[in-house]
Design a protein around this motif. Structure first.
Motif, PDB file in Angstrom:
ATOM      1  N   GLU A  25       0.791  -1.223   0.000  1.00 34.78           N
ATOM      2  CA  GLU A  25       0.000   0.000   0.000  1.00 34.78           C
ATOM      3  C   GLU A  25       0.829   1.283   0.000  1.00 34.78           C
ATOM      4  O   GLU A  25       0.402   2.308   0.510  1.00 34.78           O
ATOM      5  N   VAL A  26       2.034   1.223  -0.556  1.00 33.80           N
ATOM      6  CA  VAL A  26       2.863   2.418  -0.691  1.00 33.80           C
ATOM      7  C   VAL A  26       3.069   2.658  -2.175  1.00 33.80           C
ATOM      8  O   VAL A  26       3.580   1.801  -2.888  1.00 33.80           O
ATOM      9  N   ASP A  27       2.649   3.806  -2.654  1.00 33.90           N
ATOM     10  CA  ASP A  27       2.804   4.154  -4.054  1.00 33.90           C
ATOM     11  C   ASP A  27       3.911   5.201  -4.173  1.00 33.90           C
ATOM     12  O   ASP A  27       3.751   6.337  -3.734  1.00 33.90           O
ATOM     13  N   VAL A  28       5.027   4.818  -4.741  1.00 33.78           N
ATOM     14  CA  VAL A  28       6.165   5.712  -4.874  1.00 33.78           C
ATOM     15  C   VAL A  28       5.958   6.571  -6.121  1.00 33.78           C
ATOM     16  O   VAL A  28       5.698   6.044  -7.195  1.00 33.78           O
ATOM     17  N   PRO A  29       6.062   7.891  -6.017  1.00 31.14           N
ATOM     18  CA  PRO A  29       5.884   8.729  -7.208  1.00 31.14           C
ATOM     19  C   PRO A  29       6.989   8.463  -8.225  1.00 31.14           C
ATOM     20  O   PRO A  29       8.151   8.333  -7.877  1.00 31.14           O
ATOM     21  N   LEU A  30       6.601   8.376  -9.480  1.00 27.09           N
ATOM     22  CA  LEU A  30       7.554   8.073 -10.537  1.00 27.09           C
ATOM     23  C   LEU A  30       8.200   9.319 -11.133  1.00 27.09           C
ATOM     24  O   LEU A  30       9.154   9.219 -11.878  1.00 27.09           O
ATOM     25  N   MET A  31       7.652  10.509 -10.843  1.00 29.12           N
ATOM     26  CA  MET A  31       8.128  11.751 -11.441  1.00 29.12           C
ATOM     27  C   MET A  31       7.951  11.698 -12.957  1.00 29.12           C
ATOM     28  O   MET A  31       8.688  12.324 -13.708  1.00 29.12           O
ATOM     29  N   GLU A  32       7.010  10.909 -13.413  1.00 27.01           N
ATOM     30  CA  GLU A  32       6.693  10.760 -14.833  1.00 27.01           C
ATOM     31  C   GLU A  32       5.192  10.951 -15.004  1.00 27.01           C
ATOM     32  O   GLU A  32       4.421  10.686 -14.093  1.00 27.01           O
ATOM     33  N   THR A  33       4.793  11.368 -16.189  1.00 22.84           N
ATOM     34  CA  THR A  33       3.367  11.534 -16.444  1.00 22.84           C
ATOM     35  C   THR A  33       2.690  10.190 -16.686  1.00 22.84           C
ATOM     36  O   THR A  33       1.493  10.050 -16.471  1.00 22.84           O
ATOM     37  N   THR A  34       3.455   9.188 -17.135  1.00 17.18           N
ATOM     38  CA  THR A  34       2.924   7.845 -17.335  1.00 17.18           C
ATOM     39  C   THR A  34       3.940   6.821 -16.842  1.00 17.18           C
ATOM     40  O   THR A  34       5.142   7.095 -16.766  1.00 17.18           O
ATOM     41  N   GLU A  35       3.449   5.643 -16.521  1.00 16.02           N
ATOM     42  CA  GLU A  35       4.313   4.525 -16.158  1.00 16.02           C
ATOM     43  C   GLU A  35       4.351   3.604 -17.372  1.00 16.02           C
ATOM     44  O   GLU A  35       3.312   3.133 -17.832  1.00 16.02           O
ATOM     45  N   GLN A  36       5.543   3.380 -17.931  1.00 15.97           N
ATOM     46  CA  GLN A  36       5.682   2.538 -19.115  1.00 15.97           C
ATOM     47  C   GLN A  36       6.905   1.639 -19.011  1.00 15.97           C
ATOM     48  O   GLN A  36       7.922   2.016 -18.403  1.00 15.97           O
ATOM     49  N   TYR A  37       6.782   0.470 -19.635  1.00 13.82           N
ATOM     50  CA  TYR A  37       7.869  -0.502 -19.667  1.00 13.82           C
ATOM     51  C   TYR A  37       7.972  -1.091 -21.061  1.00 13.82           C
ATOM     52  O   TYR A  37       6.971  -1.279 -21.748  1.00 13.82           O
ATOM     53  N   ASP A  38       9.196  -1.401 -21.493  1.00 10.49           N
ATOM     54  CA  ASP A  38       9.432  -2.240 -22.659  1.00 10.49           C
ATOM     55  C   ASP A  38       9.781  -3.622 -22.128  1.00 10.49           C
ATOM     56  O   ASP A  38      10.664  -3.764 -21.265  1.00 10.49           O
ATOM     57  N   VAL A  39       9.090  -4.636 -22.626  1.00 10.20           N
ATOM     58  CA  VAL A  39       9.315  -6.021 -22.224  1.00 10.20           C
ATOM     59  C   VAL A  39       9.725  -6.779 -23.483  1.00 10.20           C
ATOM     60  O   VAL A  39       9.040  -6.707 -24.505  1.00 10.20           O
ATOM     61  N   GLU A  40      10.842  -7.490 -23.400  1.00  5.47           N
ATOM     62  CA  GLU A  40      11.351  -8.227 -24.561  1.00  5.47           C
ATOM     63  C   GLU A  40      11.578  -9.691 -24.205  1.00  5.47           C
ATOM     64  O   GLU A  40      12.086  -9.998 -23.128  1.00  5.47           O
ATOM     65  N   ILE A  41      11.216 -10.568 -25.122  1.00  6.91           N
ATOM     66  CA  ILE A  41      11.530 -11.988 -25.026  1.00  6.91           C
ATOM     67  C   ILE A  41      12.728 -12.210 -25.940  1.00  6.91           C
ATOM     68  O   ILE A  41      12.701 -11.870 -27.125  1.00  6.91           O
TER      69      ILE A  41
END
Length: 97
Positions: A25-41
């Motif tokens: 229950e702790v949400d750390v601010p990302l200092m970003e307008t969106t949360e995004q990830y690149d995931v690669e196999i």
């Protein structure tokens, strides 16, 4: 990251801003307008599938694995990058599943 389903594999990860610790229950601010990830196999050094996602989870289905490998593979490499609007891709997190 966590593989939890027998043939489909659910990949879960957390942003680098958590410092590698899970905090309920702790949400750390990302200092970003969106949360995004690149995931690669990765297999044999080549990217065989990739996603850009807005949540820290991605399902790699048995149908996708069969399409990519011809059958369900015994293992493969997963690379995950958190994206920043300031610096682009962050440091890679990599594991073999």
């Amino acid at each position: 990251m966590l593989a939890v389903l027998p043939d489909s594999r659910a990949l879960q990860y957390e942003s680098g801003c958590h410092g590698g610790e899970w905090r309920a229950e702790v949400d750390v601010p990302l200092m970003e307008t969106t949360e995004q990830y690149d995931v690669e196999i990765i297999y044999s050094g080549n990217v065989i599938r990739s996603w850009r996602v807005n949540v820290p989870t991605q399902l790699y289905t048995s149908a996708e694995q069969t399409s990519d490998f011809g059958s369900i593979p015994s293992d493969f490499t997963v690379r995950i990058y958190q994206l920043s609007s300031l610096v682009g891709r962050g440091q890679v997190a990599e594991t073999i599943l």
